[in-house]
Design an enzyme around this catalytic site. Sequence first.
Site, PDB file in Angstrom:
ATOM      1  N   ASP A  77       0.814  -1.222   0.000  1.00  0.00           N
ATOM      2  CA  ASP A  77       0.000   0.000   0.000  1.00  0.00           C
ATOM      3  C   ASP A  77       0.843   1.266   0.000  1.00  0.00           C
ATOM      4  O   ASP A  77       0.449   2.292   0.558  1.00  0.00           O
ATOM      5  CB  ASP A  77      -0.969   0.004   1.191  1.00  0.00           C
ATOM      6  CG  ASP A  77      -1.786  -1.264   1.252  1.00  0.00           C
ATOM      7  OD1 ASP A  77      -2.173  -1.761   0.178  1.00  0.00           O
ATOM      8  OD2 ASP A  77      -2.033  -1.775   2.361  1.00  0.00           O
ATOM      9  N   HIS A  96      -4.721  -1.880  -5.621  1.00  0.00           N
ATOM     10  CA  HIS A  96      -3.979  -0.717  -6.109  1.00  0.00           C
ATOM     11  C   HIS A  96      -4.952   0.377  -6.555  1.00  0.00           C
ATOM     12  O   HIS A  96      -5.806   0.132  -7.399  1.00  0.00           O
ATOM     13  CB  HIS A  96      -3.073  -1.112  -7.280  1.00  0.00           C
ATOM     14  CG  HIS A  96      -2.025  -2.127  -6.889  1.00  0.00           C
ATOM     15  ND1 HIS A  96      -1.131  -2.658  -7.771  1.00  0.00           N
ATOM     16  CD2 HIS A  96      -1.732  -2.682  -5.680  1.00  0.00           C
ATOM     17  CE1 HIS A  96      -0.331  -3.510  -7.128  1.00  0.00           C
ATOM     18  NE2 HIS A  96      -0.689  -3.549  -5.869  1.00  0.00           N
TER      19      HIS A  96
END
Length: 452
Positions: free
Chosen positions: A38, A66
């Site tokens: 992340d 994503h």
Amino acid sequence: MTSQNEQQNGSSPASKRAWAAGHVGNRVTVVLGAQWGDEGKGKVVDMLATSADLVCRCQGGNNAGHTVVVDDMEYDFHLLPSGIINPKAISFIGNGVVIHLPGLFEEAEKNEKKGLKNWDKRLVISDRAHIVFDFHQAVDGMQEMQRQKDSGKNLGTTKKGIGPVYAAKASRSGLRVCDLLADFDDFSRRFEALVKQYRSMYPGLEVDTTSQLQELKVYSERIRPMVRDGIYFMYEVLHGPPKKILVEGANAAMLDIDFGTYPFVTSSNCTVGGVLTGLGIPAQNVGEVYGVVKAYTTRVGVGAFPTEQSNETGELLQTRGHEFGVTTGRKRRCGWLDLVLLRYAHMINGFTALALTKLDILDALDEIKVGVSYKVDEKPIPYFPANMEVLNKVHVDYVTLPGWKTGIDKLRSFDELPVNAQNYICFIEKHLGVPIKWVGVGKDRESMIRLF
Ligand code: GDP
Ligand code: IMO
Ligand code: MG
């Protein structure tokens, strides 16, 4: 001496052997997560993909999440490469990826509603990729429950079936895309045998084999036009006309099955080696390797986290950074940047440059700490420990840098940044010995400062 004539005709000894000089072909640009995931890989890939011909995923599955923000529209990608947003780019899902077919179509259709176009005409899937079945996901959940029961601790997986499907791959009972597209009767028999094997291990597992096979038959016809021999596909792209090729890493260095904080990791190689094995390409075709680093550290799920701040600072980073998992919606744990961890990630990946993201989230802080070294039992340890017991008890030494206390999200050049923000960037670069090429100052595509 060879005459010009001889050289042009290819009759000189040197030109006869010209092929031996070796034609490496196109090189791939790799984008990898340097922490626990992340970091903003999706955003960096999207930025680079605006000029890419091909964007590849090489490992992981739909455990990845994503985010790409374009013109105020937020897209999230789990299995599809984020670069698919670029309407001119081809996307490739390599052999190292594990594919949950219902998940793939669900994700594509969700993003189609937001404006993603022609994705199915631009997606190529390797015939060697392993298939994640619904029962792998169910088993992932059961294994987590069992861990909780046995030791009071689970791994905090995404329950996307990642561990079970990579285990099946390693134990050579997995089924691949090429199996699904060949003789369906044979595939059905092998699927049934696999289900039987899992049922014997997990007596509570319920699988409606008939309806699963019916569904899989439908998916097989939907993906058939997209499937290619991935090795020949990549070889042709690497050795054809000049092409810009991007590889989008999923997950991150500290989640790597070999190098991460084992056992609190995922089940694939999320470091640079996974690019080679997950696409079937030679090492010399790897060009730039960009590491994506969040300006602080976050982690979803369980496991050691030396610079974690279980206090007001951690809460502030969590809230300001909107730190919730894209795949599971879980709150991400937050803490300071850890340069010991990043040095370790750089040793494995050999980053040629970094993208430092979410610097804007630090705008509100009076001072910012950076973890620079570890001690165990008062003694410095000059490495990132393999053993989790040791990592859990490291004492982190911090350097404290002054904050800048001003909004930087509208700034677009290094020179415009407050001096303290510039100093923070330079401190990281100097400590790691890797140049920072981009600095993220906001969610959307434009919120990026290019340093060189
Ligand atoms: P990935 O898994 O590495 O692609 O990252 P995620 O998408 O899971 O999480 C990163 C989050 O940070 C996303 O919500 C992005 O939109 C956001 N993001 C990325 N870069 C920046 C940045 O520079 N500033 C801010 N404020 N948000 C960013
Ligand atoms: P992206 O690509 C953050 C974590 C899970 C869990 C562990 C194992 O968005 O950066 P798994 O389901 O893979 O067996 O879970 O790994 N994890 C991630 N954390 N970002 C990710 O991907 C992750 N992929 C897996 O939270 O702790
Ligand atoms: Mg993510």
